[in-house]
Design a protein around this motif. Structure first.
Motif, short mmCIF file in Angstrom:
data_model
loop_
_atom_site.label_atom_id
_atom_site.label_comp_id
_atom_site.label_asym_id
_atom_site.label_seq_id
_atom_site.Cartn_x
_atom_site.Cartn_y
_atom_site.Cartn_z
N UNK A 1 0.87 -1.17 0.00
CA UNK A 1 0.00 0.00 0.00
C UNK A 1 0.91 1.23 0.00
N UNK A 2 0.91 1.96 -1.12
CA UNK A 2 1.75 3.14 -1.30
C UNK A 2 0.94 4.40 -1.04
N UNK A 3 1.58 5.40 -0.41
CA UNK A 3 0.92 6.67 -0.11
C UNK A 3 1.92 7.80 -0.31
N UNK A 4 1.43 8.99 -0.59
CA UNK A 4 2.31 10.16 -0.58
C UNK A 4 1.56 11.36 -0.03
N UNK A 5 2.33 12.24 0.62
CA UNK A 5 1.76 13.44 1.21
C UNK A 5 2.80 14.55 1.24
N UNK B 1 7.32 20.78 -8.70
CA UNK B 1 7.13 19.33 -8.73
C UNK B 1 7.64 18.70 -7.45
N UNK B 2 6.75 18.55 -6.46
CA UNK B 2 7.13 17.97 -5.18
C UNK B 2 6.74 16.50 -5.05
N UNK B 3 5.93 15.98 -5.98
CA UNK B 3 5.52 14.58 -5.89
C UNK B 3 4.74 14.27 -4.62
N UNK B 4 3.90 15.21 -4.18
CA UNK B 4 3.29 15.06 -2.85
C UNK B 4 1.81 14.70 -2.84
N UNK B 5 1.21 14.32 -4.00
CA UNK B 5 -0.25 14.24 -4.02
C UNK B 5 -0.82 12.84 -4.21
N UNK B 6 -0.27 12.02 -5.08
CA UNK B 6 -0.87 10.70 -5.33
C UNK B 6 0.22 9.68 -5.61
N UNK B 7 0.23 8.61 -4.81
CA UNK B 7 1.10 7.47 -5.07
C UNK B 7 0.35 6.56 -6.04
N UNK B 8 0.82 6.52 -7.27
CA UNK B 8 0.08 5.91 -8.38
C UNK B 8 0.90 4.79 -9.01
N UNK B 9 0.23 3.71 -9.38
CA UNK B 9 0.92 2.58 -9.99
C UNK B 9 0.28 2.26 -11.34
N UNK B 10 1.14 2.01 -12.35
CA UNK B 10 0.65 1.65 -13.68
C UNK B 10 1.78 0.97 -14.44
N UNK B 11 1.45 0.02 -15.27
CA UNK B 11 2.36 -0.81 -16.09
C UNK B 11 3.63 -1.21 -15.34
N UNK B 12 3.45 -1.64 -14.09
CA UNK B 12 4.56 -2.15 -13.31
C UNK B 12 5.46 -1.09 -12.69
N UNK B 13 5.09 0.17 -12.83
CA UNK B 13 5.89 1.27 -12.27
C UNK B 13 5.09 1.99 -11.17
N UNK B 14 5.83 2.66 -10.29
CA UNK B 14 5.22 3.43 -9.21
C UNK B 14 5.65 4.88 -9.37
N UNK B 15 4.67 5.79 -9.25
CA UNK B 15 4.91 7.20 -9.52
C UNK B 15 4.44 8.06 -8.34
N UNK B 16 5.11 9.20 -8.17
CA UNK B 16 4.66 10.24 -7.25
C UNK B 16 4.11 11.39 -8.09
N UNK B 17 2.78 11.58 -8.04
CA UNK B 17 2.11 12.54 -8.91
C UNK B 17 1.86 13.86 -8.20
N UNK B 18 1.84 14.88 -9.02
CA UNK B 18 1.47 16.22 -8.58
C UNK B 18 0.75 16.87 -9.77
N UNK C 1 -3.22 10.80 -1.18
CA UNK C 1 -3.80 9.71 -1.95
C UNK C 1 -2.80 8.57 -2.15
N UNK C 2 -3.35 7.34 -2.23
CA UNK C 2 -2.48 6.19 -2.39
C UNK C 2 -3.11 5.09 -3.21
N UNK C 3 -2.35 4.01 -3.39
CA UNK C 3 -2.76 2.87 -4.22
C UNK C 3 -2.29 1.56 -3.60
#
Length: 468
Positions: A42-46, A120-137, A461-463
């Motif tokens: 369970x990934x999260x970012x803030x 770009x702080x990557x502080x809003x959504x821990x998102x996963x797609x096509x086998x990768x994990x991203x920090x979204x803003x 937000x997390x995934x």
């Protein structure tokens, strides 16, 4: 002379201080038993500022703090790491604050005034797609992280993408695996330029269309159905002149209606229709679907500015009553014009935000939704059955829940048959737990509680990512 840390304004009229630490907890304390189906992470970012900020800072300006609860054979371990963005690395090299207010480059130290990844702080959504994990803003392109170590890797190449922004609330089509996204202020500045873009299941850009919004307003989330795409624009307006004067990025204009753009999913932005809904503000979408000529959007809405740390155009902060969000069903009847096309049905007793669903039912008619219930002093997690209108609650004492995330028991289990994971802030003990609830009925006692020996900063937000 070293700067001191100032409290920053957060949601719910709270003032917080940054926590400023990364952590590893191998073998977390667990009450109850972890369901054997929960194997994965369970990934999260803030947001958590590592260096001091200017006074009157807000939570949205914090550095990205990415965290992970890893589930393995009934055991859970925790890890958190700062997203090593270009701006954080610049401050670490200087060993001092270099950045000023939220999305306002005119308040920065002159040594970093031209850094392209300024926001770009990557502080809003821990998102996963096509086998990768991203920090979204939402105003930037995401950073990619190592899913095991949480080391920051890079900002990936997104092909011929023109937009500088990828929303912090992407939608994954559960049938095709496509990653649907968009960006307002797509050229970088506070203008009406926007972009709709789609990536296939392997992360390759397959579509981008540019369009203009009615005004340069806030758009934190959007909706995709099987037949339509919905773009909500809220009357918190950005203005370059105001930024140059050192003021806030957004300013609430109560005289503007919220704008809702709806276009055919397989059509073109040239077919966009814009609808007005005055007197509301929303930040998040629970889900949306199309039923004939009707587009149904379920969302928490407030009667005024729910972003309590942004002033209005008269210089006033909102009252508490103006910020209260209530889950509301908004229906757009595309066979009608103007005001006659829109109906709103607030769900009684459904106060709160951070809505989530069983993502296998995204973009289509669904039955069950979850959200963080917030009707102070009553706080907890709530569950909606849209077929019956029934709401059940899991009440918390001297505590508050962050975003709930649903994990199905098996890939083909019925809707809602699974687990709800939610991080809980324990105010008296000054600790944080991860609570596991029954997705069929969140009012039941927790199945298990993962206990951390310290408090965590707020994550947005997390995934959940199942083990391979």
């Amino acid at each position: 002379m070293p700067e001191i840390f100032h409290p920053y304004a957060s949601f719910g009229f709270q003032n917080r201080m940054p926590m400023r630490f990364e952590a590893d907890v191998f073998e977390c304390e667990i009450e109850g038993e972890i369901p054997p189906e929960l194997e994965g992470a369970y990934y999260r970012t803030g947001a958590d500022r590592q260096y001091p900020s200017l006074e009157d800072d807000i939570i949205l300006a914090g550095d990205g703090m990415f965290s992970m609860f890893r589930f393995e054979n009934g055991h859970v371990s925790f890890k958190s790491r700062y997203v090593q963005t270009e701006r954080l690395k610049a401050e670490r090299a200087a060993r001092r604050r270099l950045y000023g207010h939220y999305r306002n480059k005119y308040t920065d130290d002159e040594s970093v005034s031209n850094l392209p990844e300024r926001d770009n702080t990557g502080n809003t959504y821990a998102f996963a797609h096509h086998g990768e994990v991203f920090a979204l803003r939402e105003d930037s392109r995401p950073y990619r992280l190592d899913p095991e170590t949480l080391d920051t890797l890079d900002i990936p190449d997104f092909g011929d993408l023109k937009s500088t922004a990828l929303t912090a609330h992407p939608k994954i089509d559960p049938h095709t695996g496509e990653w649907w996204s968009y960006g307002v202020f797509a050229a970088g500045g506070p203008t009406t330029e926007a972009s709709l873009h789609v990536f296939d299941k392997d992360g390759t850009l397959i579509r981008e269309e540019l369009f203009h919004t009615p005004y340069p307003g806030l758009s934190h989330d959007f909706a995709v159905t099987r037949e339509h795409v919905v773009f909500p624009i809220m009357p918190l307006v950005a203005d370059e002149k105001r930024l140059r004067a050192g003021d806030q990025y957004y300013q609430y204009d109560p005289d503007l209606p919220s704008k809702w753009g709806i276009m055919p999913r397989n059509g073109s932005v040239e077919q966009m229709r814009w609808f007005d809904i005055p007197g509301i503000v929303m930040g998040h979408i629970m889900n949306a679907y199309t039923d004939g000529d009707r587009v149904i959007v379920d969302t928490p809405v407030s009667p005024g500015n729910c972003f309590c740390f942004f002033r209005d155009k008269n210089g006033n902060f909102p009252t508490m009553a103006e910020t209260v969000t209530q889950i509301t069903r908004i229906t757009f009847d595309l066979s009608k014009d103007g005001d006659e096309a829109v109906t709103m049905e607030p769900l009684q007793g459904a106060y709160g935000d951070m809505p989530k669903i069983d993502d296998r039912y995204a973009m289509e008619k669904y039955r069950i939704g979850y959200f963080a219930f917030r009707d102070p002093p009553r706080m907890g997690i709530a569950q909606i059955d849209w077929d019956t209108g029934e709401i059940v609650y899991h009440d918390l004492e001297a505590a508050a829940a962050q975003e709930p995330v649903f994990v199905p028991r098996t890939p083909d289990s019925p809707e809602g048959d699974g687990y709800v994971l939610t991080v809980v802030d324990r105010f008296i003990e000054k600790r944080t737990d991860l609570m596991i609830l029954d997705g069929n009925d969140v009012s039941r006692p927790p199945i298990a509680t993962i206990k951390l020996p310290f408090a965590l900063p707020m994550s947005f937000h997390g995934s959940w990512v199942a083990a391979a």
